[in-house]
Design a protein around this motif. Structure first.
Motif, PDB file in Angstrom:
ATOM      1  N   GLY A  49       2.888 -17.347  63.104  1.00 14.82           N
ATOM      2  CA  GLY A  49       3.748 -17.446  64.277  1.00 14.82           C
ATOM      3  C   GLY A  49       3.096 -17.135  65.604  1.00 14.82           C
ATOM      4  O   GLY A  49       3.622 -17.485  66.641  1.00 14.82           O
ATOM      5  N   GLY A  50       1.938 -16.462  65.567  1.00 14.47           N
ATOM      6  CA  GLY A  50       1.298 -16.122  66.831  1.00 14.47           C
ATOM      7  C   GLY A  50       2.244 -15.315  67.706  1.00 14.47           C
ATOM      8  O   GLY A  50       3.012 -14.482  67.227  1.00 14.47           O
ATOM      9  N   ALA A  55      10.559 -17.745  67.848  1.00 16.69           N
ATOM     10  CA  ALA A  55      11.439 -16.698  67.321  1.00 16.69           C
ATOM     11  C   ALA A  55      12.277 -16.100  68.445  1.00 16.69           C
ATOM     12  O   ALA A  55      13.489 -15.886  68.303  1.00 16.69           O
ATOM     13  CB  ALA A  55      10.618 -15.609  66.638  1.00 16.69           C
ATOM     14  N   GLU A  56      11.643 -15.847  69.563  1.00 18.16           N
ATOM     15  CA  GLU A  56      12.341 -15.293  70.722  1.00 18.16           C
ATOM     16  C   GLU A  56      13.450 -16.240  71.185  1.00 18.16           C
ATOM     17  O   GLU A  56      14.575 -15.825  71.466  1.00 18.16           O
ATOM     18  CB  GLU A  56      11.324 -15.069  71.838  1.00 18.16           C
ATOM     19  N   ASN A  65      18.595 -14.381  61.640  1.00 18.32           N
ATOM     20  CA  ASN A  65      17.833 -14.210  60.414  1.00 18.32           C
ATOM     21  C   ASN A  65      16.453 -14.856  60.528  1.00 18.32           C
ATOM     22  O   ASN A  65      16.074 -15.678  59.705  1.00 18.32           O
ATOM     23  CB  ASN A  65      18.638 -14.836  59.267  1.00 18.32           C
ATOM     24  N   ILE A  66      15.707 -14.458  61.563  1.00 20.92           N
ATOM     25  CA  ILE A  66      14.409 -15.056  61.866  1.00 20.92           C
ATOM     26  C   ILE A  66      13.303 -14.108  61.421  1.00 20.92           C
ATOM     27  O   ILE A  66      13.312 -12.918  61.763  1.00 20.92           O
ATOM     28  CB  ILE A  66      14.253 -15.312  63.387  1.00 20.92           C
ATOM     29  N   PHE A  67      12.334 -14.644  60.698  1.00 20.07           N
ATOM     30  CA  PHE A  67      11.195 -13.865  60.225  1.00 20.07           C
ATOM     31  C   PHE A  67       9.908 -14.530  60.708  1.00 20.07           C
ATOM     32  O   PHE A  67       9.802 -15.761  60.714  1.00 20.07           O
ATOM     33  CB  PHE A  67      11.179 -13.810  58.692  1.00 20.07           C
ATOM     34  N   LEU A  91       9.155  -8.783  61.219  1.00 18.36           N
ATOM     35  CA  LEU A  91       7.790  -9.052  61.663  1.00 18.36           C
ATOM     36  C   LEU A  91       6.859  -8.669  60.521  1.00 18.36           C
ATOM     37  O   LEU A  91       6.710  -7.486  60.205  1.00 18.36           O
ATOM     38  CB  LEU A  91       7.464  -8.248  62.916  1.00 18.36           C
ATOM     39  N   ILE A  92       6.272  -9.666  59.886  1.00 15.02           N
ATOM     40  CA  ILE A  92       5.495  -9.445  58.672  1.00 15.02           C
ATOM     41  C   ILE A  92       4.015  -9.638  58.981  1.00 15.02           C
ATOM     42  O   ILE A  92       3.565 -10.745  59.294  1.00 15.02           O
ATOM     43  CB  ILE A  92       5.936 -10.421  57.563  1.00 15.02           C
TER      44      ILE A  92
END
Length: 195
Positions: A49-50, A55-56, A65-67, A91-92
């Protein structure tokens, strides 16, 4: 499988601010697609995702429900700095190929083109494995000749069809009409549904 584009490579890109792919916002083809999504409860993964402006954008438009997964830690910290309310457990920091959760939708934005091309078959298989039944992989792929030098590495519609049709039903694969100017004529928008 070990490649030259490992965690240290990507961490150095961020620490040296050598992130030419980073446009500073979610790109128009993706935001146009996001505006068509009506189910705000979708479980969505953004791999590689950089700084993850996507996501923002999604969270800012009611998606809960965003990962995001990235092998480099710095861009995840950058997202958290810009968006302090983003859930830490979404945030993984890890290797996408070791990830095992299931998702309704996975978004592609400059992750595929940044991988060593030897990983492309593994990418297609892993994407299918991470999707729930009828899940979708959607986003952008570059449309220019595959090169030895990269990232980004290129590709073509015919190569993508050959790679993905074993795992996915091709719902859409077409040249973007709304790419940002530096990428105009070089991007394909796609929606692939898990078989």
């Amino acid at each position: 499988m070990k490649t030259r584009f490992d965690k240290a490579y990507w961490e150095s890109k961020y620490s040296n601010e050598a992130t030419g792919w980073d446009i500073g916002y979610a790109s128009t083809p993706l935001t146009t697609y996001f505006e068509q999504l009506t189910n705000k409860k979708l479980k969505i993964l953004i791999p590689g995702g950089g700084n993850c402006y996507e996501a923002e954008y999604l969270v800012g438009h009611g998606f809960k429900n965003i990962f995001v997964i990235d092998i480099a830690e710095q861009p995840l910290r950058n997202l958290k700095t810009r968006f302090p309310d983003f859930p830490d457990n979404h945030l993984i920091h890890g290797d996408f190929f070791n990830h095992t959760e299931k998702y309704d939708l996975i978004l592609e934005q400059t992750f595929f083109c940044a991988l060593d091309p030897v990983l492309r078959k593994k990418y297609a298989e892993k994407m299918a494995n991470l999707l729930k039944e009828n899940g979708k992989l959607a986003g952008l792929l570059f449309d220019f000749e595959l090169t030895e030098e990269g990232p980004p590495f290129g590709g073509s519609s015919s190569a993508y069809l050959q790679l993905f049709t074993h795992y996915f039903t091709i719902k859409k694969l077409e040249r973007c009409y709304n790419s940002i100017q530096p990428r105009a004529g070089r991007e394909l928008f796609f929606i692939f549904e898990k078989k």
